[in-house]
Scaffold this motif. Structure first.
Motif, mmCIF file in Angstrom:
data_model
loop_
_atom_site.group_PDB
_atom_site.id
_atom_site.type_symbol
_atom_site.label_atom_id
_atom_site.label_comp_id
_atom_site.label_asym_id
_atom_site.label_seq_id
_atom_site.Cartn_x
_atom_site.Cartn_y
_atom_site.Cartn_z
ATOM 1 N N ILE A 109 0.960 -1.308 -0.013
ATOM 2 C CA ILE A 109 -0.035 0.067 0.016
ATOM 3 C C ILE A 109 1.013 1.247 -0.045
ATOM 4 O O ILE A 109 1.676 1.312 0.924
ATOM 5 C CB ILE A 109 -1.073 0.024 1.418
ATOM 6 N N VAL A 110 0.675 2.011 -0.920
ATOM 7 C CA VAL A 110 1.464 3.261 -1.147
ATOM 8 C C VAL A 110 0.545 4.483 -1.021
ATOM 9 O O VAL A 110 -0.629 4.702 -1.648
ATOM 10 C CB VAL A 110 2.263 3.283 -2.398
ATOM 11 N N GLY A 111 1.269 5.546 -0.258
ATOM 12 C CA GLY A 111 0.323 6.729 -0.271
ATOM 13 C C GLY A 111 0.549 7.664 -1.287
ATOM 14 O O GLY A 111 0.966 7.302 -2.088
ATOM 15 N N ASN A 113 2.137 10.421 -1.517
ATOM 16 C CA ASN A 113 3.513 10.883 -1.973
ATOM 17 C C ASN A 113 4.271 9.943 -2.931
ATOM 18 O O ASN A 113 5.194 10.295 -3.481
ATOM 19 C CB ASN A 113 4.309 11.057 -0.689
ATOM 20 N N ASN A 114 3.719 8.873 -3.205
ATOM 21 C CA ASN A 114 3.981 7.732 -4.079
ATOM 22 C C ASN A 114 5.372 7.272 -4.093
ATOM 23 O O ASN A 114 6.107 6.805 -4.893
ATOM 24 C CB ASN A 114 3.928 8.579 -5.446
ATOM 25 N N ASN A 115 6.074 7.207 -2.772
ATOM 26 C CA ASN A 115 7.343 6.791 -2.541
ATOM 27 C C ASN A 115 7.589 6.035 -1.324
ATOM 28 O O ASN A 115 8.770 5.470 -1.014
ATOM 29 C CB ASN A 115 8.445 8.098 -2.738
ATOM 30 N N VAL A 116 6.408 6.104 -0.443
ATOM 31 C CA VAL A 116 6.509 5.459 0.785
ATOM 32 C C VAL A 116 5.497 4.479 0.969
ATOM 33 O O VAL A 116 4.139 4.748 0.918
ATOM 34 C CB VAL A 116 6.394 6.366 1.882
ATOM 35 N N ALA A 117 5.910 3.230 1.230
ATOM 36 C CA ALA A 117 4.670 2.095 1.657
ATOM 37 C C ALA A 117 4.328 2.320 2.799
ATOM 38 O O ALA A 117 4.911 2.453 3.864
ATOM 39 C CB ALA A 117 5.450 0.544 1.134
ATOM 40 N N LEU A 118 3.002 2.113 3.024
ATOM 41 C CA LEU A 118 2.417 2.118 4.306
ATOM 42 C C LEU A 118 2.800 1.026 5.229
ATOM 43 O O LEU A 118 2.745 -0.312 4.403
ATOM 44 C CB LEU A 118 1.005 2.646 4.431
ATOM 45 N N PRO A 119 3.191 1.022 6.349
ATOM 46 C CA PRO A 119 3.263 -0.488 7.245
ATOM 47 C C PRO A 119 1.867 -1.103 7.397
ATOM 48 O O PRO A 119 0.965 -0.217 7.560
ATOM 49 C CB PRO A 119 3.683 -0.069 8.693
ATOM 50 N N PRO A 137 -4.400 5.269 7.016
ATOM 51 C CA PRO A 137 -4.061 6.432 6.055
ATOM 52 C C PRO A 137 -4.040 7.538 7.070
ATOM 53 O O PRO A 137 -4.624 7.964 7.653
ATOM 54 C CB PRO A 137 -4.961 6.363 5.194
ATOM 55 N N VAL A 138 -3.079 8.355 6.868
ATOM 56 C CA VAL A 138 -3.051 9.591 7.424
ATOM 57 C C VAL A 138 -3.070 10.930 6.487
ATOM 58 O O VAL A 138 -3.727 11.846 6.677
ATOM 59 C CB VAL A 138 -1.591 9.746 8.074
ATOM 60 N N ILE A 139 -2.394 10.775 5.408
ATOM 61 C CA ILE A 139 -2.498 12.070 4.408
ATOM 62 C C ILE A 139 -3.481 11.849 3.423
ATOM 63 O O ILE A 139 -3.733 10.587 2.912
ATOM 64 C CB ILE A 139 -0.901 12.105 3.500
ATOM 65 N N PRO A 140 -4.327 12.824 3.396
ATOM 66 C CA PRO A 140 -5.660 12.633 2.242
ATOM 67 C C PRO A 140 -4.817 12.824 0.950
ATOM 68 O O PRO A 140 -3.777 13.035 0.426
ATOM 69 C CB PRO A 140 -6.089 14.089 2.224
ATOM 70 N N GLY A 141 -5.601 11.898 -0.077
ATOM 71 C CA GLY A 141 -5.207 11.675 -1.366
ATOM 72 C C GLY A 141 -5.640 10.319 -1.930
ATOM 73 O O GLY A 141 -6.354 9.632 -1.283
ATOM 74 N N ILE A 142 -4.958 10.187 -3.050
ATOM 75 C CA ILE A 142 -5.241 8.621 -3.571
ATOM 76 C C ILE A 142 -4.064 7.561 -3.095
ATOM 77 O O ILE A 142 -2.696 7.853 -2.976
ATOM 78 C CB ILE A 142 -4.899 8.794 -5.400
ATOM 79 N N TYR A 143 -4.437 6.487 -2.334
ATOM 80 C CA TYR A 143 -3.801 5.358 -2.298
ATOM 81 C C TYR A 143 -3.909 4.215 -3.083
ATOM 82 O O TYR A 143 -4.807 4.230 -3.631
ATOM 83 C CB TYR A 143 -4.133 4.909 -0.712
ATOM 84 N N ARG A 161 -6.969 1.760 -6.796
ATOM 85 C CA ARG A 161 -7.143 3.238 -6.269
ATOM 86 C C ARG A 161 -8.108 3.456 -5.384
ATOM 87 O O ARG A 161 -9.275 3.130 -5.805
ATOM 88 C CB ARG A 161 -7.124 3.981 -7.744
ATOM 89 N N ILE A 162 -7.707 3.933 -4.083
ATOM 90 C CA ILE A 162 -8.592 4.343 -3.021
ATOM 91 C C ILE A 162 -8.313 5.851 -2.712
ATOM 92 O O ILE A 162 -7.172 6.197 -2.413
ATOM 93 C CB ILE A 162 -8.571 3.376 -1.816
ATOM 94 N N ARG A 163 -9.496 6.628 -2.770
ATOM 95 C CA ARG A 163 -9.324 7.774 -2.139
ATOM 96 C C ARG A 163 -9.829 8.148 -0.862
ATOM 97 O O ARG A 163 -10.734 7.376 -0.414
ATOM 98 C CB ARG A 163 -10.343 9.001 -2.923
ATOM 99 N N PHE A 164 -8.841 8.664 -0.146
ATOM 100 C CA PHE A 164 -8.983 8.950 1.381
ATOM 101 C C PHE A 164 -9.244 10.249 1.534
ATOM 102 O O PHE A 164 -8.251 11.219 1.197
ATOM 103 C CB PHE A 164 -7.860 8.393 2.349
ATOM 104 N N SER A 165 -10.437 10.703 2.124
ATOM 105 C CA SER A 165 -10.444 12.463 2.202
ATOM 106 C C SER A 165 -9.970 12.710 3.627
ATOM 107 O O SER A 165 -9.793 11.909 4.717
ATOM 108 C CB SER A 165 -11.812 12.465 2.160
ATOM 109 N N ARG A 166 -9.714 14.236 3.738
ATOM 110 C CA ARG A 166 -9.193 14.534 5.176
ATOM 111 C C ARG A 166 -10.366 14.340 6.269
ATOM 112 O O ARG A 166 -11.677 14.525 6.038
ATOM 113 C CB ARG A 166 -9.059 15.839 4.941
#
Length: 462
Positions: A109-111, A113-119, A137-143, A161-166
């Motif tokens: 799962i990548v947040g 920022n497209n460069n960090v895989a979520l634990p 997820p912490v940061i809003p956006g597309i995961y 693709r999953i969108r997480f809102s604030r």
């Protein structure tokens, strides 16, 4: 949030909309749902189109990764979920005997920022129903969620693709609060009004209208540099208030209010690049300009021409394009825009939100077929002296409701979803921050935070 991603019992998909189906891998060209036997992915099998179920262990043991990519495809439509809540992905198998084979799949799962895989916070076998992966997820956006075979081969249809809102529902906790007056006593800085965020350097720019300067801070709150002094020359200010950052040209636009002009600065060092406008009532002239907004594509600069009771539009070079106001006299002008202040484009640039300081409301200007149409958005009765506006990643509008001492969050359709009055201190501290006449707000997309500027000279990041 729960996503159930079935790896088996996948029906052939006859929809042309890939975002609305689970694709079994069939080539469905010229095949209608009434056909009882579409072509099978295996030459020696004919499978009824109403039920397609293969054992997962057969795919894993007897097929190459290429076969898996050819014959399994998973897709989901974009959905909206909230940050700061546990999210789960459930991998299931139709046949309980294949449960062990699910463990041979990996999930990444990548947040945004497209460069960090979520634990993965937890991974558990849910009693023969599948394997449950939990992440937050912490940061809003597309995961993006990628399911791999043998740890390296993504199955076809990935990434999902999953969108997480604030998430505005949990208790709002502050990350950082600093008082400009206390930090910069030697400069005597006070009474800041406008704020903007440089998305490239992560600097916060603040306009101090009393000391006629711009203050630039690093993300940790440390002072970077100060720009300007009182005056009417290039790079000098007379009560600056509005700020906007143009990511396309890496420039800062400053509403130099009492000089009745807009100045353009280099975002790297604050050096003067140009200015447009002067005092007056004609096209391209201003009478105390306030809020500034730049369209998402960088082509249009909108300015709240406060005491001319209108909104003016310019291109990126400051050339006048058009204006919007209603009526032919001052009384009619003020009935629609009576001291417009805050401006913010929506995510597509098709709508400009306008806060009205004296009418206590927010309107929207819609761009349709080269025409501007004025529509109500937040009617009177909710806000009291609204000022700064900001649109978040999901299109929600954040309003600095100045004299009510709160921030308010509205959906893109104008429904109030949250009123923020107090920002709680860290767990190790008891001090909370009660907003005092907030004047402006900025979104920090790289960290998922919001910065609120209030009339007490405080910046609170939460």
């Amino acid at each position: 949030m729960h996503l159930n991603l079935p790896l088996l019992d996948l029906l052939p998909c006859y929809s042309t909309d890939e975002e609305l189906c689970l694709d079994s891998g069939y080539n469905t060209t010229n095949v209608s749902p009434s056909d009882p036997s579409p072509p099978s992915p295996w030459d020696d099998e004919v499978v009824d189109w109403t039920s397609l179920s293969f054992e997962l262990n057969r795919l894993l043991e007897e097929s190459t990764p290429v076969d898996i990519e050819d014959n399994i495809s998973l897709s989901l439509p974009d959905q909206s979920f909230l940050t700061s809540e546990d999210a789960t992905v459930l991998l299931t198998a139709q046949d309980p005997a294949t449960q062990d084979d699910l463990k041979r799949l990996t999930i990444v799962i990548v947040g945004p920022n497209n460069n960090v895989a979520l634990p993965i916070l937890n991974c558990m076998d849910v009693g023969g129903s599948g394997i449950l992966y939990i992440f937050r997820p912490v940061i809003p956006g597309i995961y993006t969620v990628t399911i791999c075979h043998d740890a390296t081969q993504p199955i076809r249809g990935c990434p999902l693709r999953i969108r997480f809102s604030r998430n505005y529902q949990p208790s709002i906790r502050r990350i950082l609060t600093w008082n400009i007056s206390d930090m910069e006593q030697s400069s005597g800085l006070r009474n800041p009004w406008g704020i903007c965020y440089n998305t490239k350097t992560e600097q916060l720019w603040v306009a101090d209208r009393v000391n006629h300067t711009l203050i630039v801070y690093q993300p940790d709150g440390s002072l970077d540099f100060i720009i300007g002094q009182f005056g009417a020359g290039p790079g000098e200010f007379f009560r600056p208030v509005g700020l906007a950052y143009d990511v396309h040209s890496d420039r800062i636009f400053v509403s130099d209010k009492d000089n009745h002009r807009i100045q353009i600065l280099n975002a790297k060092d604050g050096s003067f690049l140009g200015a447009f406008g002067r005092r007056g009532h004609l096209a391209g002239q201003f009478l105390y300009p306030w809020g500034i907004a730049i369209s998402p594509d960088g082509s249009t600069v909108a300015v709240a021409d406060t005491r001319n009771h209108r909104i003016q539009f310019f291109d990126a070079a400051g050339t006048y394009l058009r204006e919007f106001r209603v009526g032919g006299n001052w009384k009619e002008h003020k009935s629609v825009f009576n001291y417009p202040r805050g401006l913010a484009f929506n995510l597509t640039g098709e709508v400009l939100f306008v806060s009205d300081f004296n009418l206590h409301q927010v309107n929207q200007l819609r761009f349709t077929d080269a025409k501007l149409t004025l529509l109500p958005f937040i009617p009177p009765g909710i806000l009291y002296r609204p000022s700064g506006l900001q649109v978040d990643e999901a299109g929600n509008l954040i309003v600095a409701d100045t004299r009510n001492n709160v921030l308010r969050v509205f959906t893109p359709t104008g429904i109030l979803i949250r009123t923020i009055t107090t920002i709680h201190g860290p767990l190790y501290a008891n001090a909370n921050t009660s907003l005092s006449a907030p004047t402006d707000v900025a979104i920090l997309p790289k960290t998922g935070f919001i910065a609120a500027l209030d009339n007490d000279g405080r910046i609170t990041v939460f």
